[in-house]
Scaffold this motif. Sequence first.
Motif, PDB file in Angstrom:
ATOM      1  N   ASN A 316      -3.868  -9.070  -7.422  1.00 31.05           N
ATOM      2  CA  ASN A 316      -3.189  -8.082  -8.265  1.00 31.05           C
ATOM      3  C   ASN A 316      -4.032  -6.838  -8.504  1.00 31.05           C
ATOM      4  OD1 ASN A 316      -0.872  -9.741  -8.707  1.00 31.05           O
ATOM      5  ND2 ASN A 316      -2.029 -10.927 -10.220  1.00 31.05           N
ATOM      6  N   ILE A 317      -5.055  -6.630  -7.719  1.00 31.14           N
ATOM      7  CA  ILE A 317      -5.922  -5.477  -7.915  1.00 31.14           C
ATOM      8  C   ILE A 317      -5.149  -4.185  -7.671  1.00 31.14           C
ATOM      9  CG2 ILE A 317      -6.765  -5.496  -5.524  1.00 31.14           C
ATOM     10  CD1 ILE A 317      -9.513  -4.666  -6.656  1.00 31.14           C
ATOM     11  N   GLY A 318      -5.366  -3.201  -8.564  1.00 29.83           N
ATOM     12  CA  GLY A 318      -4.707  -1.908  -8.438  1.00 29.83           C
ATOM     13  C   GLY A 318      -5.691  -0.800  -8.121  1.00 29.83           C
ATOM     14  N   ASN A 338      -2.580  -7.356   1.860  1.00 29.38           N
ATOM     15  CA  ASN A 338      -1.355  -7.624   1.095  1.00 29.38           C
ATOM     16  C   ASN A 338      -1.566  -7.509  -0.416  1.00 29.38           C
ATOM     17  OD1 ASN A 338       0.584  -8.406   3.297  1.00 29.38           O
ATOM     18  ND2 ASN A 338      -0.995  -9.946   3.656  1.00 29.38           N
ATOM     19  N   CYS A 339      -2.365  -6.528  -0.824  1.00 28.08           N
ATOM     20  CA  CYS A 339      -2.507  -6.207  -2.246  1.00 28.08           C
ATOM     21  C   CYS A 339      -1.562  -5.043  -2.543  1.00 28.08           C
ATOM     22  CB  CYS A 339      -3.952  -5.832  -2.578  1.00 28.08           C
ATOM     23  SG  CYS A 339      -5.113  -7.207  -2.400  1.00 28.08           S
ATOM     24  N   THR A 340      -0.323  -5.357  -2.925  1.00 26.46           N
ATOM     25  CA  THR A 340       0.739  -4.346  -3.004  1.00 26.46           C
ATOM     26  C   THR A 340       0.669  -3.490  -4.260  1.00 26.46           C
ATOM     27  OG1 THR A 340       2.185  -6.032  -3.966  1.00 26.46           O
ATOM     28  CG2 THR A 340       2.291  -5.715  -1.581  1.00 26.46           C
ATOM     29  N   ASN A 341      -0.276  -3.762  -5.171  1.00 25.22           N
ATOM     30  CA  ASN A 341      -0.430  -2.905  -6.343  1.00 25.22           C
ATOM     31  C   ASN A 341      -1.219  -1.638  -6.033  1.00 25.22           C
ATOM     32  OD1 ASN A 341       0.982  -4.514  -8.191  1.00 25.22           O
ATOM     33  ND2 ASN A 341      -0.801  -5.825  -8.531  1.00 25.22           N
ATOM     34  N   LEU A 342      -1.811  -1.578  -4.862  1.00 24.08           N
ATOM     35  CA  LEU A 342      -2.515  -0.367  -4.442  1.00 24.08           C
ATOM     36  C   LEU A 342      -1.508   0.674  -3.957  1.00 24.08           C
ATOM     37  CD1 LEU A 342      -5.453  -1.977  -2.422  1.00 24.08           C
ATOM     38  CD2 LEU A 342      -5.550  -1.054  -4.738  1.00 24.08           C
ATOM     39  N   THR A 343      -1.812   1.947  -4.170  1.00 19.52           N
ATOM     40  CA  THR A 343      -0.970   3.036  -3.679  1.00 19.52           C
ATOM     41  C   THR A 343      -1.785   3.942  -2.776  1.00 19.52           C
ATOM     42  OG1 THR A 343      -1.460   4.549  -5.508  1.00 19.52           O
ATOM     43  CG2 THR A 343       0.323   2.940  -5.848  1.00 19.52           C
ATOM     44  N   GLU A 344      -1.121   4.872  -2.136  1.00 18.52           N
ATOM     45  CA  GLU A 344      -1.795   5.772  -1.198  1.00 18.52           C
ATOM     46  C   GLU A 344      -2.745   6.726  -1.903  1.00 18.52           C
ATOM     47  OE1 GLU A 344      -1.826   5.818   2.083  1.00 18.52           O
ATOM     48  OE2 GLU A 344      -0.594   4.017   2.095  1.00 18.52           O
ATOM     49  N   GLU A 345      -2.596   6.897  -3.209  1.00 19.37           N
ATOM     50  CA  GLU A 345      -3.444   7.842  -3.928  1.00 19.37           C
ATOM     51  C   GLU A 345      -4.922   7.484  -3.825  1.00 19.37           C
ATOM     52  OE1 GLU A 345      -2.130   8.033  -7.903  1.00 19.37           O
ATOM     53  OE2 GLU A 345      -0.137   8.835  -7.424  1.00 19.37           O
ATOM     54  N   VAL A 346      -5.229   6.183  -3.926  1.00 17.79           N
ATOM     55  CA  VAL A 346      -6.627   5.774  -3.881  1.00 17.79           C
ATOM     56  C   VAL A 346      -7.236   6.053  -2.512  1.00 17.79           C
ATOM     57  CG1 VAL A 346      -6.171   3.389  -3.149  1.00 17.79           C
ATOM     58  CG2 VAL A 346      -8.216   3.902  -4.509  1.00 17.79           C
ATOM     59  N   PHE A 347      -6.432   6.016  -1.469  1.00 17.49           N
ATOM     60  CA  PHE A 347      -6.939   6.302  -0.120  1.00 17.49           C
ATOM     61  C   PHE A 347      -7.001   7.807   0.134  1.00 17.49           C
ATOM     62  CE2 PHE A 347      -4.931   2.087   0.121  1.00 17.49           C
ATOM     63  CZ  PHE A 347      -6.032   1.343   0.508  1.00 17.49           C
ATOM     64  N   SER A 364      -1.589  -3.742   2.512  1.00 23.48           N
ATOM     65  CA  SER A 364      -1.714  -3.264   1.146  1.00 23.48           C
ATOM     66  C   SER A 364      -0.966  -1.947   0.973  1.00 23.48           C
ATOM     67  CB  SER A 364      -3.192  -3.071   0.775  1.00 23.48           C
ATOM     68  OG  SER A 364      -3.867  -4.310   0.790  1.00 23.48           O
ATOM     69  N   THR A 365      -0.651  -1.605  -0.289  1.00 25.82           N
ATOM     70  CA  THR A 365       0.120  -0.456  -0.739  1.00 25.82           C
ATOM     71  C   THR A 365       1.598  -0.663  -0.430  1.00 25.82           C
ATOM     72  OG1 THR A 365       0.124   0.975   1.229  1.00 25.82           O
ATOM     73  CG2 THR A 365      -1.822   1.042  -0.177  1.00 25.82           C
ATOM     74  N   VAL A 366       2.438  -0.145  -1.316  1.00 20.37           N
ATOM     75  CA  VAL A 366       3.890  -0.283  -1.177  1.00 20.37           C
ATOM     76  C   VAL A 366       4.374   0.372   0.103  1.00 20.37           C
ATOM     77  CG1 VAL A 366       6.113   0.301  -2.233  1.00 20.37           C
ATOM     78  CG2 VAL A 366       4.182  -0.391  -3.662  1.00 20.37           C
ATOM     79  N   LEU A 367       3.785   1.479   0.487  1.00 19.20           N
ATOM     80  CA  LEU A 367       4.205   2.197   1.693  1.00 19.20           C
ATOM     81  C   LEU A 367       4.007   1.347   2.938  1.00 19.20           C
ATOM     82  CD1 LEU A 367       5.173   4.791   3.041  1.00 19.20           C
ATOM     83  CD2 LEU A 367       2.795   5.580   3.106  1.00 19.20           C
ATOM     84  N   ASN A 368       2.885   0.677   3.039  1.00 21.06           N
ATOM     85  CA  ASN A 368       2.608  -0.171   4.201  1.00 21.06           C
ATOM     86  C   ASN A 368       3.571  -1.350   4.271  1.00 21.06           C
ATOM     87  OD1 ASN A 368       0.560   1.393   5.105  1.00 21.06           O
ATOM     88  ND2 ASN A 368      -1.094   0.141   4.253  1.00 21.06           N
ATOM     89  N   VAL A 369       3.870  -1.949   3.144  1.00 26.75           N
ATOM     90  CA  VAL A 369       4.780  -3.091   3.133  1.00 26.75           C
ATOM     91  C   VAL A 369       6.167  -2.649   3.550  1.00 26.75           C
ATOM     92  CG1 VAL A 369       5.871  -4.822   1.672  1.00 26.75           C
ATOM     93  CG2 VAL A 369       3.448  -4.343   1.408  1.00 26.75           C
ATOM     94  N   PHE A 370       6.612  -1.499   3.040  1.00 28.06           N
ATOM     95  CA  PHE A 370       7.927  -0.977   3.391  1.00 28.06           C
ATOM     96  C   PHE A 370       8.010  -0.694   4.881  1.00 28.06           C
ATOM     97  CE2 PHE A 370      10.895   2.519   4.078  1.00 28.06           C
ATOM     98  CZ  PHE A 370      12.042   2.038   3.464  1.00 28.06           C
ATOM     99  N   ALA A 371       6.968  -0.056   5.425  1.00 26.62           N
ATOM    100  CA  ALA A 371       6.964   0.251   6.858  1.00 26.62           C
ATOM    101  C   ALA A 371       6.959  -1.003   7.701  1.00 26.62           C
ATOM    102  CB  ALA A 371       5.742   1.126   7.192  1.00 26.62           C
ATOM    103  N   ALA A 372       6.257  -2.051   7.250  1.00 24.91           N
ATOM    104  CA  ALA A 372       6.187  -3.285   8.015  1.00 24.91           C
ATOM    105  C   ALA A 372       7.544  -3.982   8.075  1.00 24.91           C
ATOM    106  CB  ALA A 372       5.156  -4.223   7.404  1.00 24.91           C
TER     107      ALA A 372
END
Length: 374
Positions: A316-318, A338-347, A364-372
């Motif tokens: 659950n790390i953000g 697969n840590c989906t609480n991360l967002t692209e902002e941190v990268f 990890s990140t919602v964007l990566n999961v959606f694309a997958a």
Amino acid sequence: MFLIVLYYAIARGNTMSPLTNDSWLHVASFLKYKSLKAFSATCRLFRQIGLQALSGNARIIQKLVQSQLAKTEYIPLPFAHASYNRPYDLTLACVQSVAAVGQFPGVRSLKILDANTSKAHFHALLASLPHLEKLYLGNLSQVTPDVLAQCVFPPSLKSCMLLGEKACDGAVRALARQCPNLKELTLHACKRLTIAAFSGKTPFRALGKLELFSATISDRDLGHILSCCPNLQSLNLNHSSNITGTTLAEFEGLEFLKELDLQGTGVSSDVFKIICLRAKCLQTLNIGFCDSISRQGYEEVVYPPKLERLFVNWGNIGNRGLQRLLDTTNLIELQLTNCTNLTEEVFDERPGLRYRPNFNFEGSTVLNVFAADY
């Protein structure tokens, strides 16, 4: 046949000077067992060279002993050499005779997987390996837990792995009594293990690494087990779902642990913070699939100063938790798959983060999961 003709041509002085024994030994080192057997049957010189080549090749010895042990009727080895003691590993799929091991006593690591190995052969095999250092026991239907409890294990044993029902109380007690130098103990899928396996009268004082995969023990049971292993440096409780870590946080030896695997356990945020605060020597930590550790827990934790490897897969790390982790540690390996609480902002704030060696953010990140998903 080519070697035989070449030898006689050289011996007679035709076109070439005689080769030295070292040269012939180099040639023999490339031969497989069957060719080496034919080579050694040529003459007395080649027999000496063949024996030397055989005793110097652990790979050939391993295959040779494997084939001999699988035979119902024992056939003496053609190159028996009582003084041969070069260490080699032995993996067996079937044991029908143990006489071959006595001719080449250099076995240091033994792995038995086959269900057809009988009780008698198993006992005889252990008795014939007084210098064994590593033992791995898999699916042996005839070697029941009662048989293991009555086994005479080699006192020289330093590492032992028991799989499934073999990871039982009787076997562990026998190891504690007979193997004072045991440094590594792995009990895989140890659903039959209870606190009766560990006793304060015969503690594992030399044990530095304990692995309890998929154990059904409770926190109270874990406290008793840890009290019988006072010098641990590595503890693995992978997928022991009944463990919340409360007794682990009170463990006196926690300050000396260098490796800790809590993947799939019920460790909470508060216990996680206590463990990290006390385990000052910790270098490797695995807390993947620990759903009870909240996002806030990762933001408030004080990581061990020597931490080098951290695994938080499906955690659950953000963003704030990751930033705190990177700012307070000097990691050389990080797994955050697969840590989906991360967002692209941190990268975006740390452009080179995704490309650091041994850093994995796959899924990890919602964007990566959606694309997958598409």
